[in-house]
Design a protein around this motif. Sequence first.
Motif, PDB file in Angstrom:
ATOM      1  N   TYR A   1      -9.565   0.938  15.456  1.00  0.00           N
ATOM      2  CA  TYR A   1      -9.749   0.505  16.080  1.00  0.00           C
ATOM      3  C   TYR A   1      -8.878   1.805  18.245  1.00  0.00           C
TER       4      TYR A   1
ATOM      5  N   TYR B   1      -6.960  -0.137  21.793  1.00  0.00           N
ATOM      6  CA  TYR B   1      -6.944  -1.200  22.502  1.00  0.00           C
ATOM      7  C   TYR B   1      -6.465  -0.456  23.314  1.00  0.00           C
TER       8      TYR B   1
ATOM      9  N   SER C   1     -14.180  -0.867  18.299  1.00  0.00           N
ATOM     10  CA  SER C   1     -13.673  -0.678  16.644  1.00  0.00           C
ATOM     11  C   SER C   1     -15.340  -0.056  16.341  1.00  0.00           C
TER      12      SER C   1
ATOM     13  N   TYR D   1      -7.320 -16.357  12.407  1.00  0.00           N
ATOM     14  CA  TYR D   1      -6.634 -15.188  11.701  1.00  0.00           C
ATOM     15  C   TYR D   1      -5.699 -15.105  13.083  1.00  0.00           C
TER      16      TYR D   1
ATOM     17  N   LEU E   1       3.263  -5.604  13.279  1.00  0.00           N
ATOM     18  CA  LEU E   1       3.145  -7.004  12.913  1.00  0.00           C
ATOM     19  C   LEU E   1       4.401  -7.882  12.849  1.00  0.00           C
TER      20      LEU E   1
ATOM     21  N   ARG F   1      -2.928 -18.008   8.500  1.00  0.00           N
ATOM     22  CA  ARG F   1      -3.732 -18.532   8.590  1.00  0.00           C
ATOM     23  C   ARG F   1      -5.001 -20.100   8.800  1.00  0.00           C
TER      24      ARG F   1
ATOM     25  N   TYR G   1     -12.178 -13.884  10.772  1.00  0.00           N
ATOM     26  CA  TYR G   1     -12.407 -12.733  10.057  1.00  0.00           C
ATOM     27  C   TYR G   1     -13.092 -13.455   9.038  1.00  0.00           C
TER      28      TYR G   1
ATOM     29  N   SER H   1     -14.808  -9.701   9.517  1.00  0.00           N
ATOM     30  CA  SER H   1     -15.927  -9.629   9.845  1.00  0.00           C
ATOM     31  C   SER H   1     -15.772  -7.860  10.648  1.00  0.00           C
ATOM     32  N   ASN H   2     -16.646  -7.727  10.533  1.00  0.00           N
ATOM     33  CA  ASN H   2     -16.573  -5.934  10.223  1.00  0.00           C
ATOM     34  C   ASN H   2     -15.308  -5.521  11.882  1.00  0.00           C
ATOM     35  N   THR H   3     -15.554  -6.168  12.847  1.00  0.00           N
ATOM     36  CA  THR H   3     -14.612  -6.158  13.752  1.00  0.00           C
ATOM     37  C   THR H   3     -13.298  -6.476  13.818  1.00  0.00           C
ATOM     38  N   GLY H   4     -13.327  -7.651  13.980  1.00  0.00           N
ATOM     39  CA  GLY H   4     -11.786  -8.497  12.835  1.00  0.00           C
ATOM     40  C   GLY H   4     -10.562  -7.607  14.585  1.00  0.00           C
ATOM     41  N   LYS H   5     -11.462  -7.626  15.487  1.00  0.00           N
ATOM     42  CA  LYS H   5     -10.997  -7.336  16.701  1.00  0.00           C
ATOM     43  C   LYS H   5      -9.555  -8.087  17.538  1.00  0.00           C
ATOM     44  N   LEU H   6      -8.574  -8.146  17.589  1.00  0.00           N
ATOM     45  CA  LEU H   6      -7.375  -8.643  18.071  1.00  0.00           C
ATOM     46  C   LEU H   6      -7.657  -8.874  19.238  1.00  0.00           C
TER      47      LEU H   6
ATOM     48  N   PHE I   1      -5.333 -10.574  22.637  1.00  0.00           N
ATOM     49  CA  PHE I   1      -4.016 -11.004  22.547  1.00  0.00           C
ATOM     50  C   PHE I   1      -3.811 -12.197  24.016  1.00  0.00           C
TER      51      PHE I   1
END
Lengths: 112, 114
Positions: free
Chosen positions: A33, A35, A48, B32, B46, B51, B95, B97-102, B104
């Motif tokens: 990723y 950001y 991503s 998530y 982190l 979950r 999730y 996911s092939n991305t799993g972008k966060l 914020f």
Amino acid sequence: EPEVTQTPSHQVTQMGQEVILRCVPISNHLYFYWYRQILGQKVEFLVSFYNNEISEKSEIFDDQFSVERPDGSNFTLKIRSTKLEDSAMYFCASRAGQLTQYFGPGTRLTVL
Amino acid sequence: QQQVKQSPQSLIVQKGGISIINCAYENTAFDYFPWYQQFPGKGPALLIAIRPDVSEKKEGRFTISFNKSAKQFSLHIMDSQPGDSATYFCAASKYPSNTGKLIFGQGTTLQVKP
């Protein structure tokens, strides 16, 4: 403990110039990723990358941006023609199959 | 729909006190919810994550409380210490996911006074 590394720590460039930000993700990770964080603001998702291709990109990630994983270890973000508003902290992150994303220390990009 | 709203923007707590930071999300597909801690000049790290199948998770002095029906979650730091002074970000993701972008939140700057 393995960690994500980024170079350079600070990059100063002139508006209109190309920059390449470099990242070395954790070695067995599969998802990568980028950001960015404009000073004093929240961290924003850019892109991503999984299985050697972009899996998702944000509205920020326009045609001026590109990513590449040129070998088995590096992951790069290229900005073709930098703008003043590209000035920000850019973070690389990676994860294995589980949920946790590990962030690098960031590259501070200053566009003059 | 993709937003995560975080409050307060800043927080000052005395040493030994409890710090509480709140977040709210809109997208019910999020499943998530991590909290990240960021010190000046460093990347986010982190701290703790949850979950939606549990309502609370505790790790040492840090606890996440999760309210699925209200679409809210919060971070509690018990016995706050000066070393906890940092910026805290909540985040959300989908999730698997092939991305799993966060996504914020806006961040909370915590100052713990000795």
